[in-house]
Enzyme design. Structure first.
Site, PDB file in Angstrom:
ATOM      1  N   SER A  25      26.813  50.483  29.986  1.00  0.00           N
ATOM      2  CA  SER A  25      27.410  51.804  29.707  1.00  0.00           C
ATOM      3  C   SER A  25      26.316  52.786  29.305  1.00  0.00           C
ATOM      4  O   SER A  25      25.268  52.374  28.805  1.00  0.00           O
ATOM      5  CB  SER A  25      28.396  51.682  28.551  1.00  0.00           C
ATOM      6  OG  SER A  25      28.734  52.963  28.046  1.00  0.00           O
ATOM      7  N   TYR A  35      31.652  48.851  20.472  1.00  0.00           N
ATOM      8  CA  TYR A  35      31.455  48.973  21.928  1.00  0.00           C
ATOM      9  C   TYR A  35      29.982  49.215  22.240  1.00  0.00           C
ATOM     10  O   TYR A  35      29.389  48.566  23.110  1.00  0.00           O
ATOM     11  CB  TYR A  35      32.326  50.124  22.444  1.00  0.00           C
ATOM     12  CG  TYR A  35      32.229  50.356  23.930  1.00  0.00           C
ATOM     13  CD1 TYR A  35      32.939  49.553  24.823  1.00  0.00           C
ATOM     14  CD2 TYR A  35      31.441  51.377  24.455  1.00  0.00           C
ATOM     15  CE1 TYR A  35      32.859  49.768  26.190  1.00  0.00           C
ATOM     16  CE2 TYR A  35      31.353  51.595  25.815  1.00  0.00           C
ATOM     17  CZ  TYR A  35      32.060  50.795  26.683  1.00  0.00           C
ATOM     18  OH  TYR A  35      31.992  50.997  28.032  1.00  0.00           O
TER      19      TYR A  35
HETATM   20  P1  NAP Z   1      39.645  49.265  33.062  1.00  0.00           P
HETATM   21  O1  NAP Z   1      40.153  50.154  34.133  1.00  0.00           O
HETATM   22  O2  NAP Z   1      40.386  49.154  31.785  1.00  0.00           O
HETATM   23  O3  NAP Z   1      39.409  47.803  33.696  1.00  0.00           O
HETATM   24  C1  NAP Z   1      38.969  46.761  32.871  1.00  0.00           C
HETATM   25  C2  NAP Z   1      38.917  45.485  33.661  1.00  0.00           C
HETATM   26  O4  NAP Z   1      38.483  44.416  32.796  1.00  0.00           O
HETATM   27  C3  NAP Z   1      40.262  45.098  34.213  1.00  0.00           C
HETATM   28  O5  NAP Z   1      40.104  44.496  35.469  1.00  0.00           O
HETATM   29  C4  NAP Z   1      40.768  44.090  33.185  1.00  0.00           C
HETATM   30  O6  NAP Z   1      41.689  43.208  33.772  1.00  0.00           O
HETATM   31  C5  NAP Z   1      39.464  43.378  32.844  1.00  0.00           C
HETATM   32  N1  NAP Z   1      39.512  42.693  31.551  1.00  0.00           N
HETATM   33  C6  NAP Z   1      39.698  43.235  30.316  1.00  0.00           C
HETATM   34  N2  NAP Z   1      39.682  42.268  29.386  1.00  0.00           N
HETATM   35  C7  NAP Z   1      39.484  41.095  30.040  1.00  0.00           C
HETATM   36  C8  NAP Z   1      39.357  39.749  29.631  1.00  0.00           C
HETATM   37  N3  NAP Z   1      39.486  39.375  28.339  1.00  0.00           N
HETATM   38  N4  NAP Z   1      39.132  38.818  30.583  1.00  0.00           N
HETATM   39  C9  NAP Z   1      39.036  39.158  31.887  1.00  0.00           C
HETATM   40  N5  NAP Z   1      39.146  40.411  32.344  1.00  0.00           N
HETATM   41  C10 NAP Z   1      39.369  41.375  31.427  1.00  0.00           C
HETATM   42  O7  NAP Z   1      38.172  49.690  32.620  1.00  0.00           O
HETATM   43  P2  NAP Z   1      36.953  50.349  33.423  1.00  0.00           P
HETATM   44  O8  NAP Z   1      36.804  51.732  32.953  1.00  0.00           O
HETATM   45  O9  NAP Z   1      37.047  50.049  34.874  1.00  0.00           O
HETATM   46  O10 NAP Z   1      35.753  49.538  32.760  1.00  0.00           O
HETATM   47  C11 NAP Z   1      35.138  48.472  33.414  1.00  0.00           C
HETATM   48  C12 NAP Z   1      33.773  48.223  32.766  1.00  0.00           C
HETATM   49  O11 NAP Z   1      32.983  49.414  32.878  1.00  0.00           O
HETATM   50  C13 NAP Z   1      33.874  47.897  31.274  1.00  0.00           C
HETATM   51  O12 NAP Z   1      32.925  46.892  30.956  1.00  0.00           O
HETATM   52  C14 NAP Z   1      33.489  49.206  30.610  1.00  0.00           C
HETATM   53  O13 NAP Z   1      32.898  49.012  29.364  1.00  0.00           O
HETATM   54  C15 NAP Z   1      32.475  49.758  31.609  1.00  0.00           C
HETATM   55  N6  NAP Z   1      32.312  51.220  31.511  1.00  0.00           N
HETATM   56  C16 NAP Z   1      33.346  52.067  31.781  1.00  0.00           C
HETATM   57  C17 NAP Z   1      33.140  53.433  31.676  1.00  0.00           C
HETATM   58  C18 NAP Z   1      34.219  54.434  31.960  1.00  0.00           C
HETATM   59  O14 NAP Z   1      33.999  55.638  31.673  1.00  0.00           O
HETATM   60  N7  NAP Z   1      35.350  54.047  32.505  1.00  0.00           N
HETATM   61  C19 NAP Z   1      31.894  53.936  31.295  1.00  0.00           C
HETATM   62  C20 NAP Z   1      30.868  53.041  31.017  1.00  0.00           C
HETATM   63  C21 NAP Z   1      31.089  51.669  31.140  1.00  0.00           C
HETATM   64  P3  NAP Z   1      43.111  42.841  33.093  1.00  0.00           P
HETATM   65  O15 NAP Z   1      43.469  43.902  32.101  1.00  0.00           O
HETATM   66  O16 NAP Z   1      44.040  42.758  34.242  1.00  0.00           O
HETATM   67  O17 NAP Z   1      42.836  41.535  32.457  1.00  0.00           O
END
Ligand code: NAP
Length: 261
Positions: free
Chosen positions: A146, A159
């Site tokens: 991130s 986080y």
């Molecule tokens: P999201 O839409 O909430 O998706 C999160 C994913 O992680 C889902 O597929 C969820 O699947 C899975 N997940 C959550 N807890 C889990 C667990 N205990 N075991 C297995 N799978 C799990 O979030 P996103 O924004 O795409 O984020 C994805 C990654 O990118 C994260 O690591 C986040 O920190 C990083 N990130 C996001 C942003 C942003 O602005 N969106 C920015 C920087 C970094 P289920 O809920 O179906 O289990």
């Protein structure tokens, strides 16, 4: 993709946390280019629907339930994929959660949960897949970190710790595994609109702040992460390991003045 330098055709790719958001977009990006993709997450229904929607012709995306907090299940999933496809070429470690609140208010359980999923979970997946990759003498691991590992924004302490930890894990594993042919890199997404963040960006003050501080003047889309992930999985990045690449519309490049020159 016709250029073999950038090809991921027939690669076996595991996207941990591939049911929604960034993971889903990356999984779809690999499937569109002929990779054999397995997505994992906690809910079979969501996974099945995503797998159906992103499968491409003969390239069927497989959906397996796997909570990254469950080490035994991770082991089973790795065995199942290796049993079925013979190998895992690329791991994309995406599963992550977040919670915003003042540092003073986090409970120990909340802290443990965020660190557990984002850092320990990612490590256990890396390690289990790493064992197979080391035995095989090749593989690429891509951790989704991130922009908070570069400079954190307020009210995200656990986080931010989990993501700076992930960056150090990326460097440490790159050093340990480089000689054995396994590369480990990270992508640091900027602000991307997904289920994790949608609510925040509905607030006009937050949106204005984000726009003012992003050189490219827009929020990221999950699809913006695909190109870098493909690059890190492909032969084009053969001599690249231990790096964190920020894909953030320029946000970590510096600070914007509040006026145009
Ligand atoms: P999201 O839409 O909430 O998706 C999160 C994913 O992680 C889902 O597929 C969820 O699947 C899975 N997940 C959550 N807890 C889990 C667990 N205990 N075991 C297995 N799978 C799990 O979030 P996103 O924004 O795409 O984020 C994805 C990654 O990118 C994260 O690591 C986040 O920190 C990083 N990130 C996001 C942003 C942003 O602005 N969106 C920015 C920087 C970094 P289920 O809920 O179906 O289990």
């Amino acid at each position: 993709m016709s250029d073999p330098l950038f090809s991921v055709k027939d690669h076996v790719v595991l996207v941990s946390g591939g049911s929604r958001g960034i993971g889903r977009a990356i999984a779809a990006g690999f499937a569109q280019r002929g990779a054999r993709v397995v997505i994992t997450g906690r809910q079979q229904d969501t996974l099945n629907q995503t797998a159906r929607e992103i499968s491409q012709g003969e390239s069927t995306v497989q959906a397996l339930v796997c909570d990254v907090l469950d080490g035994n299940r991770i082991e089973e999933v790795v065995e199942e994929i290796v049993g079925q496809y013979g190998q895992i070429d690329t791991l994309v470690n995406v599963a992550g959660i977040n919670q915003r609140k003042p540092a003073i208010d986090y409970t120990e359980d909340e802290y443990d949960r965020i660190m557990g999923v984002n850092l320990k979970g990612a490590f256990v997946v890396s390690q289990r897949v790493g064992r197979h990759m080391l035995q095989r003498g090749s593989g690429s691991q891509i951790n989704i970190s991130s922009l908070n590992s570069h400079r954190t924004v307020s009210h995200l302490l656990p986080y931010a710790l989990s993501k700076i930890g992930m960056d150090q894990m990326t460097r440490a594993l790159a050093m340990e595994w480089g000689q054995a042919g396994v590369r480990v890199n990270a992508i640091g997404p900027g602000f991307v609109e997904t289920d994790l963040t949608r609510k925040v960006w509905q607030d006009k003050t937050m949106e204005d702040w984000r726009e003012a501080n992003t050189p490219q003047r827009r929020i990221g889309k999950p699809e913006d992460m695909v190109g870098t992930a493909l690059f890190l999985a492909s032969p084009a990045s053969a001599y690249l390991t231990g790096q964190v690449i920020y894909v953030d519309g320029g946000m970590t490049a510096g600070r914007m003045w509040p006026f145009s020159a």
